[in-house]
Every structure is written in structure tokens, then in C-alpha cells.
Design an enzyme around this catalytic site. Structure first.
Site, short mmCIF file in Angstrom:
data_model
loop_
_atom_site.label_atom_id
_atom_site.label_comp_id
_atom_site.label_asym_id
_atom_site.label_seq_id
_atom_site.Cartn_x
_atom_site.Cartn_y
_atom_site.Cartn_z
N ALA A 60 -3.51 -11.01 0.44
CA ALA A 60 -4.05 -11.51 1.71
C ALA A 60 -5.25 -12.43 1.51
CB ALA A 60 -4.42 -10.34 2.60
N HIS A 165 1.45 3.30 -5.11
CA HIS A 165 0.03 2.98 -5.24
C HIS A 165 -0.83 4.06 -4.62
CE1 HIS A 165 0.79 1.81 -1.07
NE2 HIS A 165 -0.50 1.88 -0.86
N GLN A 167 -5.23 4.69 -3.27
CA GLN A 167 -6.46 4.00 -2.93
C GLN A 167 -7.64 4.76 -3.53
OE1 GLN A 167 -7.14 2.44 0.99
NE2 GLN A 167 -5.06 2.92 1.63
P1 H2U Z 1 -1.91 2.02 2.17
O1 H2U Z 1 -0.46 1.74 2.04
O2 H2U Z 1 -2.28 3.44 1.86
O3 H2U Z 1 -2.40 1.53 3.50
O4 H2U Z 1 -2.63 1.13 1.04
C1 H2U Z 1 -2.44 -0.23 0.90
C2 H2U Z 1 -3.79 -0.90 0.85
O5 H2U Z 1 -3.62 -2.20 0.32
C3 H2U Z 1 -4.44 -1.06 2.22
O6 H2U Z 1 -5.64 -0.34 2.24
C4 H2U Z 1 -4.55 -3.05 0.92
C5 H2U Z 1 -4.67 -2.57 2.34
O7 H2U Z 1 -5.93 -2.85 2.89
N1 H2U Z 1 -4.08 -4.45 0.81
C6 H2U Z 1 -4.88 -5.38 0.16
O8 H2U Z 1 -5.98 -5.06 -0.28
N2 H2U Z 1 -4.45 -6.69 0.03
C7 H2U Z 1 -3.26 -7.14 0.52
O9 H2U Z 1 -2.92 -8.31 0.37
C8 H2U Z 1 -2.37 -6.20 1.26
C9 H2U Z 1 -2.80 -4.77 1.36
#
Ligand code: H2U
Length: 352
Positions: A60, A165, A167
Site C-alpha cells: 500500500a 502471517h 502481526q
Molecule cells: P491482518 O490480516 O491480521 O489484518 O494483518 C494484515 C496486516 O497487514 C494489517 O495490519 C497490513 C495491514 O495493516 N498491511 C500492510 O502493512 N501493507 C499492505 O500493503 C497491506 C496490509
């Protein structure tokens, strides 16, 4: 005349000494008919071709992931905690207290293959996950009071992406769960001179009825005070590690082995990719902590899965739970027995 007490038939309350709270066990409620909400089976979420967690994918924030081959950690692009933010002013009234909250959030991919899950990974691949957890704890634990590692698995648990994954949220403050567990274990240690969870594990190994699986280094059991229907706790058998960073090579291997086994049993229970939130609790970290300084703590892992009856019926923690206290239907002993009965070969790998 009143019949004798049977825990599988008669409601009762159980005490959780780790959190100083009670839970209501009402096993007779398992018999009630169900015409409420059912969840969509999460099994076959199609892989997203633009999945930002994939090796080589664009995230993102415009950065591209490397072509990673094992685990991969990156800063969360939508973090709940930042390091440099202004602090709130000192409270003017005790009923309106605020305080500083600093931190950092990371995402850790377990594997480059988006359709992998822990139970389908090899033990060696899971060892790599454990090792990276330890690296993260080492690095972040130097600066932060609490480092929370957690995996949300499945859409029903709010997981936004099926790619394997977890966190990592590191904070300058001790979150509520950690604060209460620290206090309860400290009080128990002061009174009994032994860690609460060491005494507890000793009892469970003797009683056996809540043990799901055991290897040389670890036990997976349904806690006596479990809230979620198939909740389990991972406890180390030897050496009283206080934090993930205390684990030795055998404990790492043993942990990977038991993680594969318990998650395989979970998937086999309802023949689905079993959703859960899992994570680690160990002694607090930060600059005022040193290895071995928290003998009241025993490191433990927790799996908190929402499913109750099938791949599509989950336990709701709503009315009574939100307003009074947690309540469960089947007993922890019944849940342990059901999980013990599940095969150790994953249903997707069974050759017919
Ligand atoms: P969850 O599926 O538990 O929500 O974890 C995915 C995390 O990945 C989420 O916290 C991050 C989201 O903020 N993310 C990124 O940091 N960058 C991205 O491009 C997509 C998702």
C-alpha cells in the site's frame, strides 16, 4: 432428591487464577437447537493476485517486497502505534486520565506461498517462524515494555488476508491482559514461592484430562478456565522460560512440532482451515528488565478459536459475556477429549 454433581451436566463457575476472573460453564446448553447465524465456510478463499503480502508484491505504501523464501518482516503500513507522536497533557481530573502511548507495528509473513498455513508447513519451516519471533522479541524487547505477537487466522477473526502471517505490536505501556497476568503471577509467587503456571502444569500433567497433546518439550492443553470452546494453551515442560528469548534449540524444535500438531488437529476437527487468534505472553520487556528477572512468569502460547459446533457455527461472546462474565458450553475436558480424538495427519494430506 438432588443428584450428585457432574461437571458435564451441571452448570458451575470456574476460577482463572491467571486473570483473577470467573467463568460460567453451562454444558447442558450444548443440547439447545441452533437456528442462528452460521458463518460462511472460509475454506476456499481464492488467492488474491494483488496480495500485498506476497513475495515481490507492491504494498500500500508503494514499497515492493523482496522475493523472500522463508519468513519476511515489514513495518505495518497502517500501524496502530507510532514512535514519534505528541503526548497528551497531564490529567486534570482522576476520572479523565490519559497517558502517552508509543510503539511500532510490524507484519511478519510465515511463508512465501499464499495458500500455506502452519499445519501444512514443515516442522523446519515452522522453526524459522519461531526463530524470527525470537529475533523480533530480542530487538523490540530492548526498547519496548511489551511486545505482542499475534496471528489472526480466518476472515471470521478479522484477518484481512489469507497469506500466512502474524502481526507484532510493540508498546511503551503494559496492555491490560499483560498487566493483570503480571499481577496475578506475582501475587501467587509471593505466596507459594513457585510460578503459578509451573504449579498448574504439574497438576495438569498428573490429572491428564485436559491435555490434548504433548511432546518432549511442550504440552498443549485446554485450560481448566478456558473461555473459547476449543481454546488451548502451550506450556513449556522444562527450564521455566520466562520469555520467547529464553528458548533453547530443543524447545524451538519442540514448539514447531507441537504447533504443527495442534493446528492439524484443529483443522481436522471440523474439516476446515480452523480460524483462531493465537499469540504469546511472557514476562514484560524494556530497558528496566533483564533475562531471568521475572521468576513469577512462565512463557505461554494461546490459541483462541471461535468455532463451537461446526465449520460454520461460532460461539458468540455477546449479551451475558459482555454484560456479566464469560460463559462456555461444552466443558474444557470434553473439548480436550474431542481434540485428542482428532487425527495427526491433516485431512488434506490423507491418501485414500
Ligand atoms: P491482518 O490480516 O491480521 O489484518 O494483518 C494484515 C496486516 O497487514 C494489517 O495490519 C497490513 C495491514 O495493516 N498491511 C500492510 O502493512 N501493507 C499492505 O500493503 C497491506 C496490509
Amino acid at each position: 432428591m438432588m443428584s450428585v454433581f457432574k461437571p458435564t451436566e451441571h452448570q458451575h463457575v470456574r476460577y482463572n487464577p491467571l486473570k483473577d476472573e470467573w467463568i460460567l460453564v453451562s454444558p447442558h446448553r450444548c443440547l439447545r437447537p441452533w437456528s442462528g447465524q452460521v458463518e460462511d465456510a472460509v475454506e476456499d478463499q481464492p488467492p488474491d493476485p494483488n496480495n500485498p503480502l506476497k513475495a515481490g508484491a507492491l504494498r500500500a505504501n508503494g514499497q515492493r517486497n523482496p522475493i523472500y523464501l522463508s519468513t519476511y518482516v515489514f513495518p505495518n503500513d497502517f500501524p496502530a502505534l507510532l514512535e514519534r507522536v505528541p503526548e497528551p497533557p497531564a490529567p486534570e481530573h482522576p476520572l479523565f486520565r490519559a497517558g502517552p502511548a508509543k510503539g511500532t507495528c510490524r507484519v511478519m509473513c510465515f511463508h512465501p506461498n499464499s495458500s500455506m498455513t502452519i499445519p501444512l508447513m514443515s516442522v523446519q519451516e515452522i522453526v524459522a517462524v519461531v526463530e524470527e519471533w525470537i529475533n523480533q522479541m530480542k530487538e523490540l524487547g530492548r526498547r519496548y515494555t511489551w511486545v505482542q505477537i499475534f496471528e489472526n487466522k480466518g476472515a471470521v477473526m478479522g484477518c484481512s488476508n489469507p497469506h500466512p502471517h502474524c502481526q507484532i505490536w510493540a508498546s511503551s505501556f503494559l496492555p491490560n491482559e499483560a498487566r493483570v497476568k503480571d499481577r496475578c503471577q506475582k501475587e501467587y509467587f509471593a505466596e507459594h514461592g513457585k510460578p503459578l503456571l509451573v504449579d498448574y502444569l504439574e497438576q495438569e500433567l498428573e490429572r491428564k484430562e485436559r491435555i490434548v497433546i504433548k511432546n518432549f518439550e511442550w504440552v498443549a492443553l485446554v485450560p481448566y478456565w478456558a473461555i473459547w470452546p476449543f481454546e488451548t494453551m502451550l506450556l513449556p515442560i522444562r527450564g521455566k522460560p520466562q520469555r520467547l528469548t529464553d528458548l533453547n534449540e530443543q524447545q524451538k524444535e519442540g514448539l514447531a512440532d507441537i504447533m504443527k500438531k495442534i493446528t492439524t488437529k484443529y483443522d481436522n476437527l471440523f474439516k476446515c482451515s480452523f480460524p483462531y487468534s493465537m499469540g504469546w505472553h511472557g514476562a514484560p520487556t524494556g530497558s528496566n528488565h533483564t533475562p531471568g528477572d521475572s521468576p513469577h512468569w512462565l512463557l505461554h502460547g494461546l490459541y483462541l478459536p471461535p468455532l463451537l459446533r461446526s465449520a460454520s457455527v461460532k460461539k458468540f461472546m455477546v449479551g451475558y459475556e459482555m454484560l456479566a462474565q464469560s460463559q462456555r458450553d461444552l466443558t474444557p475436558e470434553q473439548a480436550a477429549e474431542k481434540l485428542r480424538d482428532c487425527d495427526l495427519v491433516h485431512y488434506k494430506n490423507v491418501v485414500l
